[in-house]
Design a protein around this motif. Structure first.
Motif, PDB file in Angstrom:
ATOM      1  N   PRO A  91       0.850  -1.187   0.000  1.00 37.14           N
ATOM      2  CA  PRO A  91       0.000   0.000   0.000  1.00 37.14           C
ATOM      3  C   PRO A  91       0.888   1.240   0.000  1.00 37.14           C
ATOM      4  N   TYR A  92       0.518   2.275  -0.792  1.00 35.05           N
ATOM      5  CA  TYR A  92       1.364   3.474  -0.806  1.00 35.05           C
ATOM      6  C   TYR A  92       0.591   4.787  -0.999  1.00 35.05           C
ATOM      7  N   ILE A  93      -0.721   4.758  -0.769  1.00 34.15           N
ATOM      8  CA  ILE A  93      -1.494   6.000  -0.904  1.00 34.15           C
ATOM      9  C   ILE A  93      -1.487   6.714   0.455  1.00 34.15           C
ATOM     10  N   PRO A  94      -1.158   8.030   0.453  1.00 29.08           N
ATOM     11  CA  PRO A  94      -1.214   8.762   1.726  1.00 29.08           C
ATOM     12  C   PRO A  94      -2.632   8.732   2.293  1.00 29.08           C
ATOM     13  N   VAL A  95      -2.737   8.517   3.603  1.00 28.53           N
ATOM     14  CA  VAL A  95      -4.059   8.496   4.257  1.00 28.53           C
ATOM     15  C   VAL A  95      -4.742   9.841   3.994  1.00 28.53           C
ATOM     16  N   GLY A  96      -6.002   9.764   3.571  1.00 28.70           N
ATOM     17  CA  GLY A  96      -6.766  10.985   3.321  1.00 28.70           C
ATOM     18  C   GLY A  96      -6.721  11.455   1.878  1.00 28.70           C
ATOM     19  N   ALA A  97      -5.850  10.842   1.028  1.00 30.51           N
ATOM     20  CA  ALA A  97      -5.786  11.263  -0.381  1.00 30.51           C
ATOM     21  C   ALA A  97      -7.080  10.873  -1.101  1.00 30.51           C
ATOM     22  N   LEU A  98      -7.453  11.682  -2.089  1.00 33.36           N
ATOM     23  CA  LEU A  98      -8.670  11.399  -2.855  1.00 33.36           C
ATOM     24  C   LEU A  98      -8.379  10.304  -3.881  1.00 33.36           C
ATOM     25  N   VAL A  99      -9.281   9.332  -3.970  1.00 30.33           N
ATOM     26  CA  VAL A  99      -9.121   8.257  -4.961  1.00 30.33           C
ATOM     27  C   VAL A  99     -10.472   8.061  -5.669  1.00 30.33           C
ATOM     28  N   PRO A 100     -10.468   7.483  -6.885  1.00 32.12           N
ATOM     29  CA  PRO A 100     -11.739   7.254  -7.576  1.00 32.12           C
ATOM     30  C   PRO A 100     -12.616   6.273  -6.800  1.00 32.12           C
ATOM     31  N   PRO A 101     -13.957   6.330  -6.998  1.00 33.33           N
ATOM     32  CA  PRO A 101     -14.852   5.434  -6.257  1.00 33.33           C
ATOM     33  C   PRO A 101     -14.516   3.959  -6.453  1.00 33.33           C
ATOM     34  N   GLU A 102     -14.062   3.571  -7.644  1.00 33.82           N
ATOM     35  CA  GLU A 102     -13.705   2.165  -7.892  1.00 33.82           C
ATOM     36  C   GLU A 102     -12.663   1.684  -6.880  1.00 33.82           C
ATOM     37  N   VAL A 103     -11.787   2.614  -6.480  1.00 34.19           N
ATOM     38  CA  VAL A 103     -10.707   2.267  -5.551  1.00 34.19           C
ATOM     39  C   VAL A 103     -11.187   2.435  -4.110  1.00 34.19           C
ATOM     40  N   GLY A 104     -11.642   3.645  -3.758  1.00 35.08           N
ATOM     41  CA  GLY A 104     -11.968   3.958  -2.370  1.00 35.08           C
ATOM     42  C   GLY A 104     -13.119   3.146  -1.809  1.00 35.08           C
ATOM     43  N   GLU A 105     -14.116   2.827  -2.661  1.00 35.69           N
ATOM     44  CA  GLU A 105     -15.302   2.138  -2.141  1.00 35.69           C
ATOM     45  C   GLU A 105     -15.238   0.626  -2.287  1.00 35.69           C
ATOM     46  N   TYR A 106     -14.342   0.116  -3.135  1.00 37.36           N
ATOM     47  CA  TYR A 106     -14.371  -1.324  -3.414  1.00 37.36           C
ATOM     48  C   TYR A 106     -13.074  -2.070  -3.116  1.00 37.36           C
ATOM     49  N   GLU A 107     -11.936  -1.352  -3.092  1.00 40.68           N
ATOM     50  CA  GLU A 107     -10.670  -2.058  -2.829  1.00 40.68           C
ATOM     51  C   GLU A 107     -10.437  -2.085  -1.312  1.00 40.68           C
ATOM     52  N   PRO A 108      -9.819  -3.156  -0.773  1.00 41.67           N
ATOM     53  CA  PRO A 108      -9.574  -3.206   0.678  1.00 41.67           C
ATOM     54  C   PRO A 108      -8.613  -2.102   1.113  1.00 41.67           C
ATOM     55  N   SER A 109      -8.951  -1.429   2.226  1.00 44.31           N
ATOM     56  CA  SER A 109      -8.111  -0.288   2.617  1.00 44.31           C
ATOM     57  C   SER A 109      -6.700  -0.741   3.007  1.00 44.31           C
ATOM     58  N   ALA A 110      -6.542  -2.003   3.478  1.00 44.66           N
ATOM     59  CA  ALA A 110      -5.191  -2.493   3.824  1.00 44.66           C
ATOM     60  C   ALA A 110      -4.292  -2.560   2.589  1.00 44.66           C
ATOM     61  N   ALA A 111      -4.907  -2.572   1.409  1.00 47.79           N
ATOM     62  CA  ALA A 111      -4.124  -2.634   0.169  1.00 47.79           C
ATOM     63  C   ALA A 111      -3.765  -1.249  -0.345  1.00 47.79           C
ATOM     64  N   LEU A 112      -4.366  -0.217   0.265  1.00 44.56           N
ATOM     65  CA  LEU A 112      -4.256   1.123  -0.334  1.00 44.56           C
ATOM     66  C   LEU A 112      -3.397   2.089   0.479  1.00 44.56           C
ATOM     67  N   TYR A 113      -3.775   2.280   1.745  1.00 46.94           N
ATOM     68  CA  TYR A 113      -3.252   3.427   2.500  1.00 46.94           C
ATOM     69  C   TYR A 113      -2.095   3.034   3.410  1.00 46.94           C
ATOM     70  N   SER A 114      -1.131   3.984   3.539  1.00 47.09           N
ATOM     71  CA  SER A 114       0.036   3.665   4.355  1.00 47.09           C
ATOM     72  C   SER A 114       0.672   4.910   4.945  1.00 47.09           C
TER      73      SER A 114
END
Ligand SMILES: C[S@@+](CC[C@H](N)C(=O)[O-])C[C@H]1O[C@@H](n2cnc3c(N)ncnc32)[C@H](O)[C@@H]1O
Length: 286
Positions: free
Chosen positions: A195-218
């Motif tokens: 995961p390498y997205i800064p916490v709080g960064a804006l992402v498209p709905p496909e990512v923010g609403e459907y991908e597991p947050s453990a895979a995204l934010y760090s």
């Protein structure tokens, strides 16, 4: 025009209104999936064969559910993977880093290179390496219990499709920060798409609403997991072993410094993806 082609045209405008980035491609792919034909044969589907459940798929996509969740399948290099809620959908940019790793492993004069894939998710990287580097032994680590059933299914599917991968990908449960201690100093290549997205960064709905947050934010700068990968790679790699880690396009310089010579690495390099954006860093254990 056939009934299906007319319905596809309506679906394209509905998806465009919903803000979907590639409405025509997505409508056609969903129609092909639902009717069991290649995209090039959509115009040959008889009106009587039109399946109205196509509209269920369009509604899901209009709600910005990822295409791969709707079809249930993602393709990664030569591997077909099952994906859905709970697991990260592998991306084309990660194929480039994996290709780099496959090339380095193929060049190494090691009959059975040992590889660690930190944060394996669907198993995309691990399975592609096992499939394309015949002797490789891949240790795939995953911490999210919702992701692991997908990894397990994908390992089984890959073995069925490519029997030479049998027994060569091993899934390890748990945090990659403390994983694989029995392999310290014995790994030829460490690879990770953490995961390498800064916490709080804006992402498209496909990512923010459907991908597991453990895979995204760090963490606040998105680099917390990458710093852990650096530390774990330093522990796992044998002298001359290599590490590759994916990052976000604006993070190239910061990740370069995580793996800088001052930190005990050599041959640290930035690499681009197919769009020419900074995408991964590699380094060698002295
Ligand atoms: C961006 S996804 C990448 C998945 C896959 N490697 C790919 O490229 O498609 C990151 C993965 O790392 C896992 N992960 C994140 N932090 C972890 C940790 N500390 N230990 C183990 N797995 C972790 C997540 O659950 C997720 O599956």
């Amino acid at each position: 025009m056939s009934l299906l082609m007319t319905e596809i045209a309506v679906a394209v405008s509905r998806l465009a209104e919903a803000g979907v980035e590639s409405p025509r491609a997505d409508a056609e792919l969903m129609a092909a999936h639902r009717h069991g034909v290649p995209r090039s044969a959509l115009n040959l589907v008889a009106d009587a064969a039109f399946n109205p459940r196509f509209w269920d798929d369009v509604a899901r996509r209009a709600a910005r559910e990822p295409m791969q969740h709707i079809t249930g399948t993602a393709y990664f290099r030569y591997v077909e993977l099952e994906v859905g809620p709970g697991v990260f959908v592998p991306r084309p940019e990660t194929e480039v880093m994996t290709g780099w790793a496959i090339d380095r492993l193929t060049e190494m004069d090691v009959a059975e290179p040992v590889v660690a894939d930190l944060g394996t998710g669907s198993g995309a990287i691990a399975l592609a390496i096992a499939q394309e580097v015949p002797g490789a032994r891949v240790h795939a680590v995953e911490g999210d219990p919702l992701a692991r059933p997908w990894t397990e299914r994908n390992i089984a599917r890959c073995v069925a499709a490519a029997p030479h991968t049998s027994g060569r990908v091993r899934l390890h449960d748990g945090d990659f920060g403390s994983a694989l201690r029995d392999l310290d100093g014995a790994v030829d290549l460490v690879i990770s798409n953490p995961p390498y997205i800064p916490v709080g960064a804006l992402v498209p709905p496909e990512v923010g609403e459907y991908e597991p947050s453990a895979a995204l934010y760090s963490g606040a700068d998105g680099l917390d997991a990458i710093r852990v990968v650096e530390r774990v790679a330093g522990r796992l790699l044998r002298p001359g072993g290599r590490v590759a880690v994916e990052h976000g396009a604006p993070q190239g310089a910061a990740v370069y410094w995580v793996f800088a010579e001052e930190n005990g690495w050599k041959e640290t390099r930035n690499h681009s993806d197919l769009a020419g954006l900074d995408r991964f860093v590699t380094a060698v254990m002295p």
